[in-house]
Motif scaffolding. Structure first.
Motif, PDB file in Angstrom:
ATOM      1  N   ALA A  88       0.347  -0.956   0.362  1.00 29.37           N
ATOM      2  CA  ALA A  88      -0.125  -0.140  -0.035  1.00 29.37           C
ATOM      3  C   ALA A  88       0.737   1.227   0.066  1.00 29.37           C
ATOM      4  CB  ALA A  88      -0.645  -0.023   0.833  1.00 29.37           C
ATOM      5  N   PHE A  89       1.865   1.041   0.711  1.00 32.46           N
ATOM      6  CA  PHE A  89       2.548   2.702   1.055  1.00 32.46           C
ATOM      7  C   PHE A  89       4.077   2.400  -0.321  1.00 32.46           C
ATOM      8  CE2 PHE A  89       5.634   0.126   3.773  1.00 32.46           C
ATOM      9  CZ  PHE A  89       7.010  -0.007   2.977  1.00 32.46           C
ATOM     10  N   VAL A  90       3.785   1.455  -0.845  1.00 36.63           N
ATOM     11  CA  VAL A  90       4.594   1.545  -2.277  1.00 36.63           C
ATOM     12  C   VAL A  90       3.984   2.585  -3.432  1.00 36.63           C
ATOM     13  CG1 VAL A  90       7.022   0.357  -3.389  1.00 36.63           C
ATOM     14  CG2 VAL A  90       6.727  -0.459  -0.899  1.00 36.63           C
ATOM     15  N   SER A  91       2.632   1.277  -3.396  1.00 38.08           N
ATOM     16  CA  SER A  91       2.454   2.188  -4.667  1.00 38.08           C
ATOM     17  C   SER A  91       1.881   3.676  -4.447  1.00 38.08           C
ATOM     18  CB  SER A  91       0.771   1.322  -4.032  1.00 38.08           C
ATOM     19  OG  SER A  91      -0.074   0.996  -3.408  1.00 38.08           O
ATOM     20  N   ARG A  92       2.138   4.215  -2.947  1.00 39.47           N
ATOM     21  CA  ARG A  92       1.870   5.312  -3.451  1.00 39.47           C
ATOM     22  C   ARG A  92       3.188   6.055  -3.287  1.00 39.47           C
ATOM     23  NH1 ARG A  92      -1.177   3.914   1.602  1.00 39.47           N
ATOM     24  NH2 ARG A  92       0.599   5.111   2.779  1.00 39.47           N
ATOM     25  N   LEU A  93       3.649   5.563  -3.364  1.00 42.75           N
ATOM     26  CA  LEU A  93       5.540   5.981  -4.115  1.00 42.75           C
ATOM     27  C   LEU A  93       5.025   7.028  -5.340  1.00 42.75           C
ATOM     28  CD1 LEU A  93       7.954   3.654  -2.053  1.00 42.75           C
ATOM     29  CD2 LEU A  93       7.308   6.554  -1.069  1.00 42.75           C
ATOM     30  N   PRO A  94       6.279   7.699  -5.233  1.00 40.93           N
ATOM     31  CA  PRO A  94       5.684   8.933  -7.227  1.00 40.93           C
ATOM     32  C   PRO A  94       6.089   7.575  -8.443  1.00 40.93           C
ATOM     33  CG  PRO A  94       7.425  10.074  -5.829  1.00 40.93           C
ATOM     34  CD  PRO A  94       7.270   8.745  -4.750  1.00 40.93           C
ATOM     35  N   ARG A  95       7.231   6.761  -8.053  1.00 41.00           N
ATOM     36  CA  ARG A  95       7.420   5.438  -9.024  1.00 41.00           C
ATOM     37  C   ARG A  95       6.967   4.157  -9.133  1.00 41.00           C
ATOM     38  NH1 ARG A  95      12.873   7.372 -11.488  1.00 41.00           N
ATOM     39  NH2 ARG A  95      13.083   8.815 -10.346  1.00 41.00           N
ATOM     40  N   GLY A  96       6.439   4.768  -7.680  1.00 42.38           N
ATOM     41  CA  GLY A  96       5.944   2.877  -7.089  1.00 42.38           C
ATOM     42  C   GLY A  96       7.782   2.221  -6.687  1.00 42.38           C
ATOM     43  N   SER A  97       7.623   1.234  -6.772  1.00 42.13           N
ATOM     44  CA  SER A  97       8.952   0.053  -6.361  1.00 42.13           C
ATOM     45  C   SER A  97       9.884   0.486  -7.221  1.00 42.13           C
ATOM     46  CB  SER A  97       8.807  -1.141  -6.291  1.00 42.13           C
ATOM     47  OG  SER A  97       8.703  -1.494  -7.694  1.00 42.13           O
ATOM     48  N   ALA A  98       9.630   1.141  -8.094  1.00 35.05           N
ATOM     49  CA  ALA A  98      11.064   1.204  -9.121  1.00 35.05           C
ATOM     50  C   ALA A  98      11.656   3.179  -8.330  1.00 35.05           C
ATOM     51  CB  ALA A  98      10.754   1.777 -10.684  1.00 35.05           C
ATOM     52  N   THR A  99      10.674   3.366  -7.383  1.00 35.66           N
ATOM     53  CA  THR A  99      11.317   5.044  -6.770  1.00 35.66           C
ATOM     54  C   THR A  99      13.662   4.003  -5.912  1.00 35.66           C
ATOM     55  OG1 THR A  99       9.007   4.728  -5.609  1.00 35.66           O
ATOM     56  CG2 THR A  99      10.279   6.561  -4.820  1.00 35.66           C
ATOM     57  N   PRO A 100      13.816   5.295  -6.148  1.00 34.49           N
ATOM     58  CA  PRO A 100      15.500   5.610  -5.355  1.00 34.49           C
ATOM     59  C   PRO A 100      14.518   5.498  -4.233  1.00 34.49           C
ATOM     60  CG  PRO A 100      14.596   7.451  -7.318  1.00 34.49           C
ATOM     61  CD  PRO A 100      13.534   7.246  -7.499  1.00 34.49           C
ATOM     62  N   LEU A 101      15.636   5.101  -3.175  1.00 33.44           N
ATOM     63  CA  LEU A 101      15.216   4.875  -1.945  1.00 33.44           C
ATOM     64  C   LEU A 101      16.377   6.663  -1.123  1.00 33.44           C
ATOM     65  CD1 LEU A 101      17.483   2.138  -0.177  1.00 33.44           C
ATOM     66  CD2 LEU A 101      15.064   2.099  -1.030  1.00 33.44           C
ATOM     67  N   ALA A 102      16.488   7.495  -2.157  1.00 31.76           N
ATOM     68  CA  ALA A 102      17.244   8.706  -1.401  1.00 31.76           C
ATOM     69  C   ALA A 102      16.086   9.855  -2.118  1.00 31.76           C
ATOM     70  CB  ALA A 102      18.189   9.079  -2.132  1.00 31.76           C
ATOM     71  N   GLU A 103      14.452   8.828  -2.693  1.00 27.74           N
ATOM     72  CA  GLU A 103      13.471  10.286  -2.684  1.00 27.74           C
ATOM     73  C   GLU A 103      12.562   9.329  -2.235  1.00 27.74           C
ATOM     74  OE1 GLU A 103      12.912  10.900  -7.201  1.00 27.74           O
ATOM     75  OE2 GLU A 103      14.664  10.945  -7.165  1.00 27.74           O
ATOM     76  N   ALA A 104      13.000   7.988  -1.327  1.00 27.11           N
ATOM     77  CA  ALA A 104      11.296   7.764  -0.334  1.00 27.11           C
ATOM     78  C   ALA A 104      11.667   7.828   1.212  1.00 27.11           C
ATOM     79  CB  ALA A 104      11.458   6.045  -0.857  1.00 27.11           C
ATOM     80  N   PRO A 105      11.142   8.649   1.749  1.00 29.45           N
ATOM     81  CA  PRO A 105      11.084   8.908   3.130  1.00 29.45           C
ATOM     82  C   PRO A 105      10.125   7.686   3.489  1.00 29.45           C
ATOM     83  CG  PRO A 105       9.960  10.555   2.329  1.00 29.45           C
ATOM     84  CD  PRO A 105      10.136   9.781   0.584  1.00 29.45           C
ATOM     85  N   LEU A 106      10.799   7.230   4.589  1.00 30.89           N
ATOM     86  CA  LEU A 106      10.642   5.571   5.150  1.00 30.89           C
ATOM     87  C   LEU A 106      10.646   5.880   6.654  1.00 30.89           C
ATOM     88  CD1 LEU A 106      12.146   2.785   2.856  1.00 30.89           C
ATOM     89  CD2 LEU A 106       9.611   4.044   3.064  1.00 30.89           C
ATOM     90  N   SER A 107       8.686   5.331   7.317  1.00 32.47           N
ATOM     91  CA  SER A 107       9.061   5.673   8.705  1.00 32.47           C
ATOM     92  C   SER A 107      10.038   4.304   9.331  1.00 32.47           C
ATOM     93  CB  SER A 107       7.855   5.502   8.741  1.00 32.47           C
ATOM     94  OG  SER A 107       7.360   4.540   9.006  1.00 32.47           O
ATOM     95  N   GLY A 108       9.880   4.114  10.808  1.00 31.98           N
ATOM     96  CA  GLY A 108      10.643   2.783  11.038  1.00 31.98           C
ATOM     97  C   GLY A 108       9.175   1.237  10.250  1.00 31.98           C
ATOM     98  N   GLY A 109       8.685   1.880  10.508  1.00 31.95           N
ATOM     99  CA  GLY A 109       7.337   0.542  10.345  1.00 31.95           C
ATOM    100  C   GLY A 109       7.836   0.189   9.415  1.00 31.95           C
ATOM    101  N   GLU A 110       8.008   1.134   8.414  1.00 34.33           N
ATOM    102  CA  GLU A 110       8.037   1.409   6.905  1.00 34.33           C
ATOM    103  C   GLU A 110       9.389   0.040   6.094  1.00 34.33           C
ATOM    104  OE1 GLU A 110       4.818   4.712   4.835  1.00 34.33           O
ATOM    105  OE2 GLU A 110       7.149   5.308   5.065  1.00 34.33           O
ATOM    106  N   ASN A 111      10.327   1.144   7.376  1.00 35.34           N
ATOM    107  CA  ASN A 111      11.540   0.102   7.089  1.00 35.34           C
ATOM    108  C   ASN A 111      11.375  -1.666   6.991  1.00 35.34           C
ATOM    109  OD1 ASN A 111      14.250   1.452   5.921  1.00 35.34           O
ATOM    110  ND2 ASN A 111      14.774   0.303   8.390  1.00 35.34           N
ATOM    111  N   GLN A 112      10.748  -1.796   8.395  1.00 37.69           N
ATOM    112  CA  GLN A 112      10.839  -2.515   8.888  1.00 37.69           C
ATOM    113  C   GLN A 112      10.232  -3.685   8.291  1.00 37.69           C
ATOM    114  OE1 GLN A 112       9.365  -3.030  12.498  1.00 37.69           O
ATOM    115  NE2 GLN A 112      11.080  -3.152  13.836  1.00 37.69           N
ATOM    116  N   ARG A 113       9.017  -3.079   7.307  1.00 36.83           N
ATOM    117  CA  ARG A 113       8.545  -4.361   6.170  1.00 36.83           C
ATOM    118  C   ARG A 113       8.885  -4.847   4.769  1.00 36.83           C
ATOM    119  NH1 ARG A 113       2.415  -1.094   6.401  1.00 36.83           N
ATOM    120  NH2 ARG A 113       3.420   0.698   7.633  1.00 36.83           N
ATOM    121  N   LEU A 114      10.037  -3.176   4.293  1.00 34.78           N
ATOM    122  CA  LEU A 114      11.027  -3.534   3.782  1.00 34.78           C
ATOM    123  C   LEU A 114      11.522  -4.630   3.514  1.00 34.78           C
ATOM    124  CD1 LEU A 114      11.516  -0.435   1.544  1.00 34.78           C
ATOM    125  CD2 LEU A 114       9.706  -1.923   0.892  1.00 34.78           C
ATOM    126  N   GLY A 115      12.483  -4.358   5.074  1.00 33.86           N
ATOM    127  CA  GLY A 115      13.509  -5.573   5.259  1.00 33.86           C
ATOM    128  C   GLY A 115      12.680  -7.071   5.706  1.00 33.86           C
TER     129      GLY A 115
END
Length: 544
Positions: free
Chosen positions: A430-457
């Protein structure tokens, strides 16, 4: 890499330059004597021009090889350091800043080793050759010079020793500052929130005094050596000139031979060149010692076995792990059936993270064996381990250019679920789909919360086929998201889920609980049965 062929080419080129430099005074002196005596000078002039030609060609080639060879060697050492550090994983004791210092600074110094040694040896040729030439012209010329060779040798030995020690002290202080700065940058939000910026600045710069002292000590060594060279060199040259003039007056030297003797006196007095050459050797030795400290650490060895069919059953057989001689886990004997979620609980310092790291073979036991479906983890290949076992951490480090790279599925290897599937499983779609380019969004342009960071891990580790280890990997998630992920885990019977848990609700949803107490397994049982024990309830902070 500095190959033996490159070093041989450098030695030959530098040697040709040194021998040409050594032969040139005799050639010039012979030409002068021929002119004075009226003899033919053609052959001697040709020999002189040939030696000058060798110097013109050999010197640039020597400098080129001396520059290229260390660059290749440094690049190779840096690759080895990075590979070995990554292979060590959790076994690496150094802080990140210290490793960076070794990769950037120490490897560059160590990369000079072969070249520095070749150039230092070749640098002795003009000095030693000049002494031999003086002896050839007349033994009296070298008598005074040899009296100072004992002093010269002692000065060089002391210089190399002192320089090597000073450089090591400087690099260690530099690495200490780098490590402290790296830690401060990693915890910059905490530092800002605690308003401890001035204290943290003082902590980071505390080793600056040691760095200054080490740097000052290095300059003292160099200054002392330069001063000694400035005194010893001219005195040696002056003695040669004085003895040569006396021999010329007595008719034992010709004018050309005196000219050659003066030039050999200058070559023989070239102590400064030797000091510089051996300083380079000393720095290379110091850098090599720091590089070797990492490369000498034993990296884990892998076998070649495959796993038989199975759901991921784990067996700890007499497992003991020590940290600096103190047991973290001691004589752990436990068999955990596969295909179910298993919680690992215990007070802080009871060995939970070490237990999880052993299951994923992020570390090895000092004693005993860990088996997955009956096969010792040490006997499995690295490819099998990483294919069958996944690990999600409390603070995952996301590596890669984009979110898809961070999940680790950018190339979608055969048999690995697509990135969209693992993102959905980890409740990250859900939160990845809201990023500008989805999963292709550069990490530097994807500010992540602690929970979002954990979910990607967690998504990165979801591909594991047989065992998924969660080391407090849901601690930053909201209750609803954690409950949904735990529901998916408990319903998946294809593999084992080993969950380091700090919440009673998490342990309650697991089929079984491994209760660790002071590095030992106190009990293995369902949560509802253990809940009757007040010590177990105290693990979760429940009132008795």
């Amino acid at each position: 890499m500095t190959t033996p062929r490159t070093l041989v080419a450098l030695a030959v080129t530098a040697g040709c330059s040194a021998f040409a430099e050594l032969a040139l005074p005799l050639a010039i002196g012979g030409t002068v004597d021929a002119i004075v005596s009226g003899h033919a000078t053609g052959l001697r002039l040709a020999w002189t021009f040939a030696l000058v030609g060798v110097l013109v060609i050999a010197d640039p080639v020597r400098d080129l090889l001396a520059g290229l060879a260390p660059a290749r060697r440094t690049a190779e050492l840096r690759r080895r350091l990075v590979r070995h550090t990554l292979a060590l994983g959790a076994r690496r004791p150094e802080a990140a800043g210290d490793v960076v210092s070794r990769v950037l600074t120490s490897a560059a110094e160590a990369g000079q080793d072969g070249v520095a040694l070749v150039l230092a040896v070749v640098a002795t040729v003009p000095v030693v050759g000049a002494i031999a030439a003086l002896a050839y012209l007349d033994p009296w010329l070298v008598a005074g010079y040899l009296a100072g060779t004992v002093v010269i040798t002692a000065l060089l030995r002391r210089h190399v020793r002192d320089t090597s020690d000073a450089v090591v002290r400087y690099q260690r202080a530099q690495a200490d500052i780098a490590a402290r700065l790296s830690d401060a940058l990693a915890g910059r939000r905490t530092i800002a929130a605690a308003a401890t910026v001035p204290a943290e600045i003082r902590r980071c710069l505390r080793p600056l005094g040691d760095l200054s002292a080490a740097g000052y000590g290095t300059w003292q060594v160099l200054a002392r050596s330069a001063g000694q060279s400035a005194v010893v060199g001219p005195l040696l040259q002056l003695s040669v000139v004085a003895v040569g003039g006396w021999l010329l007056a007595r008719g034992r030297l010709t004018p050309g031979e005196l000219l050659a003797a003066v030039q050999y006196g200058m070559l023989g007095a070239g102590i400064g060149g030797l000091v510089a050459a051996f300083s380079r050797v000393a720095r290379a030795r110091a850098g090599g010692r720091r590089v070797a400290e990492v490369l000498d650490l034993a990296a884990p060895r892998y076998g070649h076995r495959e796993l038989p069919p199975g759901p991921g059953g784990l067996t700890f057989d007499g497992v003991t792990v020590r940290a600096e001689g103190v047991p973290v886990l001691e004589r752990v004997d436990v068999t955990l059936p596969g295909g179910r979620p298993i919680a690992v609980v215990g007070r802080s310092g009871s060995g939970k993270s070490t237990f999880a790291a052993l299951a994923a073979r992020l570390t090895d036991p000092d004693e005993g064996t860990v088996r997955l479906d009956g096969v010792p983890l040490r006997e499995l290949s690295a490819a099998v381990l990483r294919r069958e076992i996944g690990v999600a951490f409390e603070r995952p480090v996301l590596v890669g250019a984009t979110v898809a790279d961070a999940v680790g599925l950018a190339h979608d290897p055969p048999g690995v679920p697509p990135v969209t599937d693992v993102l959905r499983a980890a409740c990250a779609d859900a939160f990845v789909s809201r990023l500008p380019r989805g999963s292709a969004t550069p990490l530097a342009e994807a500010p992540l919360s602690g929970g979002e960071n954990q979910r990607l891990g967690l998504a990165r580790a979801w591909h594991a086929r047989r065992l998924l280890v969660l080391d407090d990997a849901t601690s930053s998630l909201d209750t609803a998201t954690e409950a949904e992920i735990l529901r998916l885990l408990t319903e998946d019977v294809r593999r084992t889920h080993l969950i380091v848990a700090h919440r009673a609700g998490t342990a309650a949803q697991c089929a079984s609980v491994v209760w660790l107490d002071r590095g030992r397994v106190r009990a293995v049982a369902p949560h509802r049965r253990l809940w009757n024990d007040q010590d177990y309830r105290a693990v979760f902070g429940a009132r008795t």
